[in-house]
Design a protein around this motif. Structure first.
Motif, mmCIF file in Angstrom:
data_model
loop_
_atom_site.group_PDB
_atom_site.id
_atom_site.type_symbol
_atom_site.label_atom_id
_atom_site.label_comp_id
_atom_site.label_asym_id
_atom_site.label_seq_id
_atom_site.Cartn_x
_atom_site.Cartn_y
_atom_site.Cartn_z
ATOM 1 N N SER A 152 0.833 -1.337 0.007
ATOM 2 C CA SER A 152 0.042 0.046 0.036
ATOM 3 C C SER A 152 0.779 1.250 0.135
ATOM 4 O O SER A 152 2.053 1.166 -0.521
ATOM 5 C CB SER A 152 -0.793 0.032 1.551
ATOM 6 O OG SER A 152 -1.669 0.990 1.243
ATOM 7 N N SER A 153 0.368 2.351 0.635
ATOM 8 C CA SER A 153 0.962 3.583 0.543
ATOM 9 C C SER A 153 0.221 4.422 1.413
ATOM 10 O O SER A 153 -1.120 4.509 1.784
ATOM 11 C CB SER A 153 1.068 4.176 -1.015
ATOM 12 O OG SER A 153 1.610 5.600 -0.970
ATOM 13 N N LEU A 154 1.128 5.743 1.793
ATOM 14 C CA LEU A 154 0.195 6.697 2.543
ATOM 15 C C LEU A 154 -0.725 7.351 1.513
ATOM 16 O O LEU A 154 -1.752 7.962 2.138
ATOM 17 C CB LEU A 154 1.367 8.072 3.043
ATOM 18 C CG LEU A 154 0.849 9.149 3.414
ATOM 19 C CD1 LEU A 154 0.139 8.954 4.756
ATOM 20 C CD2 LEU A 154 2.047 10.368 3.495
ATOM 21 N N TYR A 192 0.484 -3.330 3.724
ATOM 22 C CA TYR A 192 1.589 -2.531 4.095
ATOM 23 C C TYR A 192 2.016 -1.370 3.412
ATOM 24 O O TYR A 192 2.194 -1.694 2.258
ATOM 25 C CB TYR A 192 2.683 -3.654 4.244
ATOM 26 C CG TYR A 192 4.009 -3.183 4.629
ATOM 27 C CD1 TYR A 192 4.317 -2.920 6.082
ATOM 28 C CD2 TYR A 192 5.112 -2.942 3.767
ATOM 29 C CE1 TYR A 192 5.432 -2.233 6.463
ATOM 30 C CE2 TYR A 192 6.281 -2.593 4.296
ATOM 31 C CZ TYR A 192 6.482 -2.208 5.635
ATOM 32 O OH TYR A 192 7.600 -1.755 6.033
ATOM 33 N N ALA A 193 2.334 -0.371 3.961
ATOM 34 C CA ALA A 193 2.688 0.751 3.420
ATOM 35 C C ALA A 193 4.075 0.789 3.719
ATOM 36 O O ALA A 193 4.767 1.218 4.715
ATOM 37 C CB ALA A 193 1.867 1.938 3.784
ATOM 38 N N PRO A 194 5.138 0.865 2.756
ATOM 39 C CA PRO A 194 6.802 0.617 2.870
ATOM 40 C C PRO A 194 7.288 1.862 2.961
ATOM 41 O O PRO A 194 8.422 1.903 3.402
ATOM 42 C CB PRO A 194 7.021 -0.011 1.600
ATOM 43 C CG PRO A 194 6.019 0.472 0.590
ATOM 44 C CD PRO A 194 4.696 0.329 1.166
ATOM 45 N N GLY A 195 6.668 3.015 3.244
ATOM 46 C CA GLY A 195 7.299 4.513 3.431
ATOM 47 C C GLY A 195 7.804 4.871 2.073
ATOM 48 O O GLY A 195 7.857 4.221 1.090
ATOM 49 N N PRO A 196 8.687 6.064 2.068
ATOM 50 C CA PRO A 196 9.236 6.795 1.008
ATOM 51 C C PRO A 196 10.451 5.641 0.611
ATOM 52 O O PRO A 196 11.620 6.016 1.213
ATOM 53 C CB PRO A 196 9.699 7.908 1.423
ATOM 54 C CG PRO A 196 9.777 7.962 2.832
ATOM 55 C CD PRO A 196 8.800 6.802 3.286
ATOM 56 N N ILE A 252 -0.897 -1.001 7.898
ATOM 57 C CA ILE A 252 0.510 -0.664 8.624
ATOM 58 C C ILE A 252 1.508 -0.014 7.922
ATOM 59 O O ILE A 252 1.936 -0.594 6.871
ATOM 60 C CB ILE A 252 1.070 -1.934 9.301
ATOM 61 C CG1 ILE A 252 -0.492 -2.733 10.228
ATOM 62 C CG2 ILE A 252 1.996 -1.687 10.387
ATOM 63 C CD1 ILE A 252 0.216 -3.877 10.833
ATOM 64 N N ASP A 253 1.845 1.118 8.300
ATOM 65 C CA ASP A 253 3.048 1.750 7.827
ATOM 66 C C ASP A 253 4.259 1.452 8.263
ATOM 67 O O ASP A 253 4.418 1.273 9.334
ATOM 68 C CB ASP A 253 2.690 3.385 7.806
ATOM 69 C CG ASP A 253 3.433 4.232 6.877
ATOM 70 O OD1 ASP A 253 4.591 4.465 7.253
ATOM 71 O OD2 ASP A 253 3.028 4.764 5.953
ATOM 72 N N PHE A 254 5.417 1.619 7.616
ATOM 73 C CA PHE A 254 6.740 1.444 7.980
ATOM 74 C C PHE A 254 7.164 2.343 9.356
ATOM 75 O O PHE A 254 7.725 1.765 10.336
ATOM 76 C CB PHE A 254 7.697 1.904 6.938
ATOM 77 C CG PHE A 254 9.215 1.736 7.499
ATOM 78 C CD1 PHE A 254 9.784 0.597 7.382
ATOM 79 C CD2 PHE A 254 9.636 2.927 7.832
ATOM 80 C CE1 PHE A 254 11.293 0.554 7.796
ATOM 81 C CE2 PHE A 254 11.171 2.759 8.278
ATOM 82 C CZ PHE A 254 11.785 1.830 8.346
#
Length: 257
Positions: A152-154, A192-196, A252-254
């Motif tokens: 996923s993503s922000l 899961y949002a892996p962050g930038p 869930i984000d990093f």
């Protein structure tokens, strides 16, 4: 060391970036007898990864295709069934493949339904149809764990000006997998949002984003060394999978604790 067991791992967008990192880390965490189905449009890079996994003693099959094509989910599922064996006790599907779309333009420029449909076919429809196909091919049964991951993503939660296609696609996918978690209580589902990440996609973001303030923010993250490596973010995702304490369907984000 905790492992993912003897697993069948199906990973889309596996040829580079985050998908490649996921494949390599999962290869380290699965038990002998596991199998991988690696999916991407880039055949040469995919076959290089296949060779690396084979050197670790793992069976890996490449499926080189465009996920926006109607028969792509069927082809992936067919390959997955070919490499599956009764000894495999864990089926893991990682829906990682995605594209940014044209981030240089704003909402009011998207008048072509064909253009929008093409984007959604690759980024949304294919993920749903592939997931459905995998769940039908490997139904609920005693002794078989099943896990579906949506990368996923922000952007699934927050609107970014000039990113209408990407934000819409990510939001749709998040909700799609939340619904799946409600419908299939035995299934483990993770958004899961892996962050930038320091990837080709981030390079496009910092050079082509139409909204100037956002474009400068992406450039600043790169210039100031704030981007994450794919390996670091992947390690966080693997920790979540191994601990298995998250609520199925959660985003869930990093950076989340």
């Amino acid at each position: 060391m905790a492992t993912l067991g003897r697993a069948l791992c199906i990973i889309t967008g596996a040829s580079k970036g985050f998908g490649r990192a996921v494949a390599k880390e999962m290869a380290r965490l699965v038990e002998p007898g596991s199998a991988f189905v690696l999916v991407a449009r880039s055949g040469d890079e995919l076959r290089t990864l296949q060779t690396e996994l084979a050197e670790s003693g793992l069976e890996a099959r490449c499926v080189v295709l465009d996920l926006s094509l109607n028969d792509s989910p069927e082809r992936i599922v067919r390959t997955a069934k070919e490499v599956f064996s009764p000894d495999i006790k864990h089926v893991i599907l990682v829906n990682n493949a995605a594209s940014l779309g044209d981030v240089s333009r704003f909402c009011k420029s998207f008048t072509s339904m064909a253009e929008v449909d093409s984007y959604l076919s690759f980024n949304v429809s294919s993920a749903l149809c592939l997931t459905a196909g995998v769940l039908q091919a490997f139904p609920k049964q005693s002794g078989l764990r099943r896990c579906v991951i949506n990368v996923s993503s922000l952007c699934a939660l927050k609107p970014f000006a000039s990113w209408v296609l990407y934000c819409s696609g990510k939001a749709a996918r998040d909700m799609m997998f939340k619904v799946l978690a409600e419908e299939e209580p035995d299934l483990r589902v993770l958004n899961y949002a892996p962050g930038p990440l320091d990837t080709d996609m981030q390079m496009v973001a910092r050079t082509r984003t139409g909204e100037s303030t956002l474009r400068k923010a992406f450039s600043g993250m790169f210039d100031e060394g704030q981007l994450l490596t794919c390996e670091a973010s992947c390690a966080k995702m693997m920790k979540l999978l191994l601990e298995d304490k998250y609520k199925s369907g959660d985003h869930i984000d990093f950076y989340d604790v």
